[in-house]
Design a protein around this motif. Structure first.
Motif, PDB file in Angstrom:
ATOM      1  N   GLN A   7      18.940 -51.981  -5.984  1.00  0.00           N
ATOM      2  CA  GLN A   7      17.930 -51.969  -7.031  1.00  0.00           C
ATOM      3  C   GLN A   7      17.833 -53.305  -7.747  1.00  0.00           C
ATOM      4  OE1 GLN A   7      18.393 -48.717  -9.773  1.00  0.00           O
ATOM      5  NE2 GLN A   7      17.711 -47.190  -8.298  1.00  0.00           N
ATOM      6  N   SER A  15      12.201 -50.040 -11.060  1.00  0.00           N
ATOM      7  CA  SER A  15      11.827 -49.502 -12.370  1.00  0.00           C
ATOM      8  C   SER A  15      10.559 -48.674 -12.268  1.00  0.00           C
ATOM      9  CB  SER A  15      11.618 -50.640 -13.375  1.00  0.00           C
ATOM     10  OG  SER A  15      12.813 -51.334 -13.629  1.00  0.00           O
ATOM     11  N   THR A  19      12.250 -44.769 -13.663  1.00  0.00           N
ATOM     12  CA  THR A  19      12.053 -44.528 -15.099  1.00  0.00           C
ATOM     13  C   THR A  19      10.640 -44.849 -15.556  1.00  0.00           C
ATOM     14  OG1 THR A  19      14.392 -45.054 -15.425  1.00  0.00           O
ATOM     15  CG2 THR A  19      12.997 -45.005 -17.383  1.00  0.00           C
ATOM     16  N   HIS A  20      10.049 -45.882 -14.997  1.00  0.00           N
ATOM     17  CA  HIS A  20       8.737 -46.340 -15.463  1.00  0.00           C
ATOM     18  C   HIS A  20       7.598 -45.968 -14.517  1.00  0.00           C
ATOM     19  CE1 HIS A  20      10.675 -49.628 -18.209  1.00  0.00           C
ATOM     20  NE2 HIS A  20      10.675 -48.427 -18.757  1.00  0.00           N
ATOM     21  N   MET A 154      12.914 -53.341 -18.237  1.00  0.00           N
ATOM     22  CA  MET A 154      13.008 -52.663 -16.945  1.00  0.00           C
ATOM     23  C   MET A 154      14.234 -51.759 -16.908  1.00  0.00           C
ATOM     24  SD  MET A 154      11.896 -55.654 -14.272  1.00  0.00           S
ATOM     25  CE  MET A 154      12.867 -56.974 -14.973  1.00  0.00           C
ATOM     26  N   GLN A 155      14.081 -50.593 -16.249  1.00  0.00           N
ATOM     27  CA  GLN A 155      15.223 -49.686 -16.159  1.00  0.00           C
ATOM     28  C   GLN A 155      15.005 -48.632 -15.075  1.00  0.00           C
ATOM     29  OE1 GLN A 155      15.537 -46.898 -19.664  1.00  0.00           O
ATOM     30  NE2 GLN A 155      14.151 -48.409 -20.565  1.00  0.00           N
ATOM     31  N   THR A 156      16.134 -48.157 -14.570  1.00  0.00           N
ATOM     32  CA  THR A 156      16.148 -47.076 -13.583  1.00  0.00           C
ATOM     33  C   THR A 156      17.240 -46.097 -13.981  1.00  0.00           C
ATOM     34  OG1 THR A 156      17.812 -48.043 -12.108  1.00  0.00           O
ATOM     35  CG2 THR A 156      15.530 -48.752 -11.780  1.00  0.00           C
ATOM     36  N   ILE A 160      19.730 -50.728 -17.091  1.00  0.00           N
ATOM     37  CA  ILE A 160      18.748 -51.001 -18.137  1.00  0.00           C
ATOM     38  C   ILE A 160      18.825 -52.488 -18.458  1.00  0.00           C
ATOM     39  CG2 ILE A 160      18.020 -50.593 -20.525  1.00  0.00           C
ATOM     40  CD1 ILE A 160      19.118 -47.789 -20.338  1.00  0.00           C
TER      41      ILE A 160
END
Length: 228
Positions: A7, A15, A19-20, A154-156, A160
């Motif tokens: 990732q 991301s 999450t996004h 950005m995050q998954t 984060i």
């Protein structure tokens, strides 16, 4: 850890996959954030970026392709490269704790305008008002005024990114950013995720990040394209 490493090689892509995903616009297997949220885009197949870029610029005048080592392709007629920023990714290795002496608050929607104004004062060019929706923002206030912030971008499910670490010029040199980074890092760790950040190569803040336990891991380049 293999999944995390995968990732981190393409953080914008993942991301927008996790999450996004509510913010994604996709053209020809190239992923973009909605332009009023963030102007980042990601790809795996560079043969698809030219067509996708032309489509996206119907709704946005500019955007960044973010890539570790691939070079995006554009047609040079409708979309041109404005600049390339040589960046790098940093990942928390081991948190170096410090004393938190400031009152750090989780910022809510009432601070959206203040956050926007502060980021554009210190680091203009990329922040949108809806960027606030990408993650938590923490701040320090002095005399009722927001003077320093550190947000999440950005995050998954695995990481984060800490972003928008800015302090008003009148309040620099007081260790506010250092405390906000550590506080934000701890909040991310509470979610059992890995804290990361991105910056420009040669940024004078890199030694600070290293002192707080972050290490340089890879290049992460930012290609700014603009509609002709």
């Amino acid at each position: 850890m293999k999944d995390l490493e995968h990732q981190l090689k393409n953080p914008v892509w993942h991301s927008l996959k996790e999450t996004h995903k509510k913010f994604v616009i996709e053209f020809n297997r190239v992923q973009f954030y909605k332009p009023d949220v963030c102007n980042f885009a990601a790809f795996y197949d560079d043969t698809k970026t030219a067509k996708a870029a032309n489509e996206y610029t119907n709704s946005s005048d500019d955007f960044f392709f973010v890539s570790e080592n691939q070079t995006p392709i554009v047609d040079g007629i409708n979309v041109v490269l404005e600049k390339k920023t040589d960046g790098c990714q940093m990942v928390l290795n081991k948190l170096v704790d410090i004393e938190i002496t400031e009152d750090i608050v989780l910022l809510d929607e009432t601070f959206i305008d203040e956050i926007y104004d502060l980021v554009w004062l210190v680091m203009p060019g990329y922040y949108k008002k809806r960027t606030f929706e990408m993650g938590n923002y923490y701040g320090i206030l002095k005399d009722g005024k927001l003077v320093s912030i550190a947000g999440q971008r950005m995050q998954t499910n695995l990481f984060i990114e800490i972003s928008a670490v800015v302090t008003h010029p009148d309040y620099t040199g007081k260790g506010l950013a250092r405390q906000l980074i550590v506080h934000n890092t701890k909040e991310i760790l509470k979610e059992n995720k890995t804290p990361i950040l991105h910056t420009n190569k040669g940024n004078l803040a890199i030694p600070l990040y290293e002192k707080l336990g972050y290490k340089l891991t890879r290049d992460m380049n930012w290609w700014l394209y603009r509609k002709v």
